[in-house]
Design an enzyme around this catalytic site. Structure first.
Site, PDB file in Angstrom:
ATOM      1  N   CYS A 160       0.891  -1.274  -0.007  1.00  0.00           N
ATOM      2  CA  CYS A 160       0.013   0.107  -0.125  1.00  0.00           C
ATOM      3  C   CYS A 160       0.839   1.211  -0.085  1.00  0.00           C
ATOM      4  O   CYS A 160       0.150   2.447  -0.245  1.00  0.00           O
ATOM      5  CB  CYS A 160      -1.005   0.056   1.265  1.00  0.00           C
ATOM      6  N   GLU A 172      -7.314  -5.877  -0.289  1.00  0.00           N
ATOM      7  CA  GLU A 172      -6.945  -4.734   0.857  1.00  0.00           C
ATOM      8  C   GLU A 172      -5.881  -3.768   0.419  1.00  0.00           C
ATOM      9  O   GLU A 172      -4.794  -4.099   0.164  1.00  0.00           O
ATOM     10  CB  GLU A 172      -6.844  -5.508   2.266  1.00  0.00           C
ATOM     11  N   ARG A 205      -8.789   2.947  11.858  1.00  0.00           N
ATOM     12  CA  ARG A 205      -7.728   2.463  10.978  1.00  0.00           C
ATOM     13  C   ARG A 205      -9.001   2.196   9.618  1.00  0.00           C
ATOM     14  O   ARG A 205      -9.473   1.187   9.476  1.00  0.00           O
ATOM     15  CB  ARG A 205      -7.335   1.051  11.323  1.00  0.00           C
ATOM     16  N   ARG A 214      -9.507   1.435   5.931  1.00  0.00           N
ATOM     17  CA  ARG A 214      -8.969   0.676   4.758  1.00  0.00           C
ATOM     18  C   ARG A 214     -10.009   0.541   3.630  1.00  0.00           C
ATOM     19  O   ARG A 214     -10.942   0.246   3.998  1.00  0.00           O
ATOM     20  CB  ARG A 214      -8.162  -0.481   5.160  1.00  0.00           C
TER      21      ARG A 214
END
Length: 341
Positions: free
Chosen positions: A76, A114, A158, A160
């Protein structure tokens, strides 16, 4: 039995979530992870009859076993707001194309990815459109949603993006991602029950440097710097680099022996400010306490900062399983109808 492969596997967080959702009905047949220490943690926790492969760019897709579900937590950093945001101009960003070539050859039923929230907005949305178009051109219907870990039973803020792509012949018209399930957890729920080692407490010299660093940025109107979290609040997103550990400090007054156990400048601070332990970071990501931590702390912080929140993965995987089971039921009903005729 669904067969899955685990690409950019890290320490196996995505796999763990799917195994929790599918239970005995899923079997991992291939895994790839370039980081040797992460692979070490992976193999300590998953007992497979194959070795974890290193560089996926050097693996011929024909040599990968057939599979129904492809899991890919591709890097990422190329798209992260915390990084340089180079996207496909960064070698890490181009690793999605390795996912694509494997999908093109094997045509799994489901592709699951993800990544950071910013993937959707990167390069004014063009990066995500490329990813989506590639999957659609290969015969997949693509669904995506940004979810926050703090809504799924872990005290970590968090966000995502989660991408679920179904092969067109089995794709639903819509796929509903799970909604908020449990947002009541706080840091207090995940801290160690007993006194932790003095090594996790900041030295006076280091704490003073953090205070000076934050004061400089506050004077410039910036929000950078260390942060001490209230035990009744949630942690910020844990990350593997920069100020990752220092943005989630806590006060823990249970230390009874202030004698340093490592070489430090100054003394252990008497404000009782400490870093969270790797096990606490594991809990912030929803890993069970049975998950084995076999490498040094430095590697563990990096691994959990790079990993996924397991309960979020599980919740999505449960929705995927429901759809696949519904398809199987329809097929079985169709076979019975033909038999009756």
């Amino acid at each position: 039995m669904y067969r899955s492969i685990d690409l950019f596997a890290g320490i196996g967080g995505i796999r763990l979530g799917f195994e929790q959702a599918f239970m005995n009905d899923i079997k991992t047949v291939f895994a790839s992870e370039l980081d040797e220490r992460a692979a070490e943690t992976y193999t300590a926790n998953f007992k497979d009859d194959f070795d974890v492969v290193g560089d996926i760019t050097k693996v011929d897709e024909k040599d990968i076993p057939p599979h129904d579900i492809l899991l890919a937590g591709f890097p990422c950093q190329a798209f992260s707001l915390a990084g340089r945001k180079k996207g496909f101009d960064d070698a890490r960003g181009t690793l999605f194309f390795d996912v694509a070539r494997i999908v093109r050859h094997h045509k799994p039923k489901v592709v699951f990815c993800e990544n950071v929230k910013n993937l959707v907005n990167h390069d004014r949305g063009r990066t995500f459109r490329v990813i989506r178009t590639i999957l659609e051109d290969m015969g997949y219907r693509v669904f995506h949603q940004v979810l926050n870990s703090k809504d799924f039973g872990v005290p970590q803020n968090r966000e995502r993006i989660y991408v679920v792509a179904f092969r067109n012949d089995i794709a639903p018209q819509t796929f509903i991602f799970p909604e908020k399930m449990d947002d009541a957890k706080t840091i207090r729920d995940i801290v160690e029950k007993k006194e932790v080692s003095a090594k996790y407490y900041l030295s006076t010299a280091y704490l003073d440097s953090l205070k000076r660093h934050r004061a400089r940025h506050e004077a410039k109107g910036h929000g950078f710097g260390y942060e001490v979290r209230d035990l009744d609040s949630v942690a910020g997103a844990i990350v593997c680099g920069g100020m990752g550990r220092e943005r989630n400090l806590i006060v823990d007054e249970r230390l009874t022996d202030f004698t340093p156990v490592t070489h430090i400048k100054g003394e252990i601070n008497r404000e009782c400010i400490r870093r969270m332990t790797p096990r606490e970071w594991a809990r912030l990501q929803g890993f069970p306490d049975t998950f084995r931590l076999t490498v040094a702390d430095t590697h563990l912080y990096k691994q959990f900062g790079n990993s996924v929140t397991v309960p979020v993965i599980r919740a999505i995987a449960e929705r995927i399983r429901l759809h696949l089971e519904a398809l199987e039921a329809e097929e079985e009903n169709g076979r019975r109808a033909v038999g009756w005729r």
